[in-house]
Every structure is written in structure tokens, then in C-alpha cells.
Design a protein around this motif. Structure first.
Motif, PDB file in Angstrom:
ATOM      1  N   GLU A   1      13.469  -8.911  -9.846  1.00  0.00           N
ATOM      2  CA  GLU A   1      12.583  -8.564  -9.306  1.00  0.00           C
ATOM      3  C   GLU A   1      12.519  -7.581  -8.659  1.00  0.00           C
ATOM      4  O   GLU A   1      11.650  -7.051  -8.430  1.00  0.00           O
ATOM      5  CB  GLU A   1      11.505  -9.065  -9.321  1.00  0.00           C
ATOM      6  N   SER A   2      13.511  -7.556  -7.429  1.00  0.00           N
ATOM      7  CA  SER A   2      13.393  -6.872  -6.309  1.00  0.00           C
ATOM      8  C   SER A   2      13.547  -5.691  -6.294  1.00  0.00           C
ATOM      9  O   SER A   2      13.443  -4.838  -5.701  1.00  0.00           O
ATOM     10  CB  SER A   2      14.560  -8.186  -5.342  1.00  0.00           C
TER      11      SER A   2
ATOM     12  N   THR B   1      16.813  -7.272 -14.929  1.00  0.00           N
ATOM     13  CA  THR B   1      16.701  -6.645 -13.428  1.00  0.00           C
ATOM     14  C   THR B   1      16.210  -7.694 -12.601  1.00  0.00           C
ATOM     15  O   THR B   1      14.951  -8.087 -12.915  1.00  0.00           O
ATOM     16  CB  THR B   1      17.010  -5.438 -12.994  1.00  0.00           C
TER      17      THR B   1
ATOM     18  N   LEU C   1      14.095  -3.238 -16.524  1.00  0.00           N
ATOM     19  CA  LEU C   1      13.277  -4.019 -15.762  1.00  0.00           C
ATOM     20  C   LEU C   1      13.635  -5.418 -16.296  1.00  0.00           C
ATOM     21  O   LEU C   1      13.352  -6.279 -15.841  1.00  0.00           O
ATOM     22  CB  LEU C   1      11.951  -3.157 -16.032  1.00  0.00           C
ATOM     23  N   GLU C   2      14.350  -5.622 -17.888  1.00  0.00           N
ATOM     24  CA  GLU C   2      13.830  -6.994 -18.594  1.00  0.00           C
ATOM     25  C   GLU C   2      15.123  -7.564 -18.005  1.00  0.00           C
ATOM     26  O   GLU C   2      15.240  -9.121 -18.268  1.00  0.00           O
ATOM     27  CB  GLU C   2      14.472  -5.959 -20.067  1.00  0.00           C
TER      28      GLU C   2
ATOM     29  N   HIS D   1      13.002  -3.958  -9.387  1.00  0.00           N
ATOM     30  CA  HIS D   1      12.006  -2.885 -10.086  1.00  0.00           C
ATOM     31  C   HIS D   1      11.507  -1.872  -8.743  1.00  0.00           C
ATOM     32  O   HIS D   1      11.620  -2.109  -9.426  1.00  0.00           O
ATOM     33  CB  HIS D   1      10.634  -4.658 -10.371  1.00  0.00           C
TER      34      HIS D   1
END
Length: 152
Positions: free
Chosen positions: A99-100, A97, A94-95, A102
Motif C-alpha cells: 500500500e505504501s 503492491t 495495485l493488487e 499505491h
């Protein structure tokens, strides 16, 4: 020099294992098995974290010419993100990647860690399948770029 050879051999073995998994994962995607697709997404998330950590370590090693510094960055890359617990992989992914993706990572994690396979809505199934292909394609491209960078 010996360190480089060990790293190269380990990378080659890892790549053979990864190639086999990729073939099986692509078959699962074609069959639209949601749980397997979610596992595949998490595998690629682990691969993404792994290559990002290796690239960071490689660029740091490249910048540093002192042998005392090169040994310290090796400890960062000893963690094998392809075998790490799914929760840790997703947290790290998540850090790094977009946001789309997530929601895809979170939904994939939820799908994989459930004891009983929960009933997914049609929207969730569609979401996993449509975004999984996009996410996997993006990670494959990064892996290819890293392989080209690493081997040259």
C-alpha cells in the motif's frame, strides 16, 4: 521440452530488451525528469505484474504433472504486461503492491496519461523521485529472485 526451450529463448530476448530499458531509465532518474521517471515506474509495475503471473503459472505447472493441465496455465502468461495499457498495469499492480507504493503508482499513471504535462507541485515531484527509487529497487530484487528461480 520444446515448450521450455521456446519459453527460455523468449525470456532471454525479453531480458536483453529489459536491460537496455533499465540503463536508459536509470539515466532519466539521475536527470530527475518527472515524466520519464513516472514512465519508468509504470514499466517496473508491468514487470512486477509479469513476473508475479509467471511465478504463479510456473508453480502451478510444477504442482501439476498432467500435460492437459500445463497448457491451460500458458494462456495466463501470454498477456505481456510490459506492453499492456498503463491503466491496466496500474490496476493489476495495485493488487500485488504494498500500500505504501499505491500513491506512487497512481501519481505516475496520472503524470503519464495527461495530454499536457501538468504542473506538478514540488511535493509531487519529490514524492515521485524518492519513492520511484525505492519501488524500482524492490522490483529489481524480485526480478533477480525470479530469474534465479526460473533459471534453476
Amino acid at each position: 521440452m520444446i515448450k521450455s526451450m521456446r519459453t527460455t529463448e523468449g525470456f532471454t530476448l525479453h531480458m536483453q530488451w529489459i536491460e537496455q530499458f533499465v540503463k536508459e531509465a536509470e539515466q532519466a532518474l539521475e536527470l530527475e525528469n518527472v515524466r520519464t521517471t513516472a514512465q519508468t515506474v509504470l514499466f517496473y509495475a508491468g514487470m512486477h505484474v509479469q513476473i508475479e503471473k509467471q511465478q504463479a503459472a510456473a508453480s502451478q505447472d510444477h504442482k501439476l504433472n498432467g500435460s492437459h493441465q500445463a497448457g491451460s496455465s500458458q494462456t495466463e502468461t501470454t498477456n505481456d504486461w510490459l506492453l499492456a495499457p498503463e491503466e491496466e498495469v496500474v490496476k493489476a499492480a495495485l493488487e500485488i503492491t504494498a500500500e505504501s507504493f499505491h500513491p506512487l503508482l497512481k501519481l505516475s499513471l496520472q503524470t503519464v496519461i495527461e495530454d499536457e504535462e501538468r504542473l506538478l507541485t514540488l511535493e509531487e515531484r519529490t514524492y515521485i523521485h524518492s519513492y520511484a527509487s525505492r519501488y524500482i529497487s524492490q522490483i529489481k530484487e524480485k526480478v533477480n529472485q525470479f530469474g534465479t528461480y526460473w533459471l534453476h
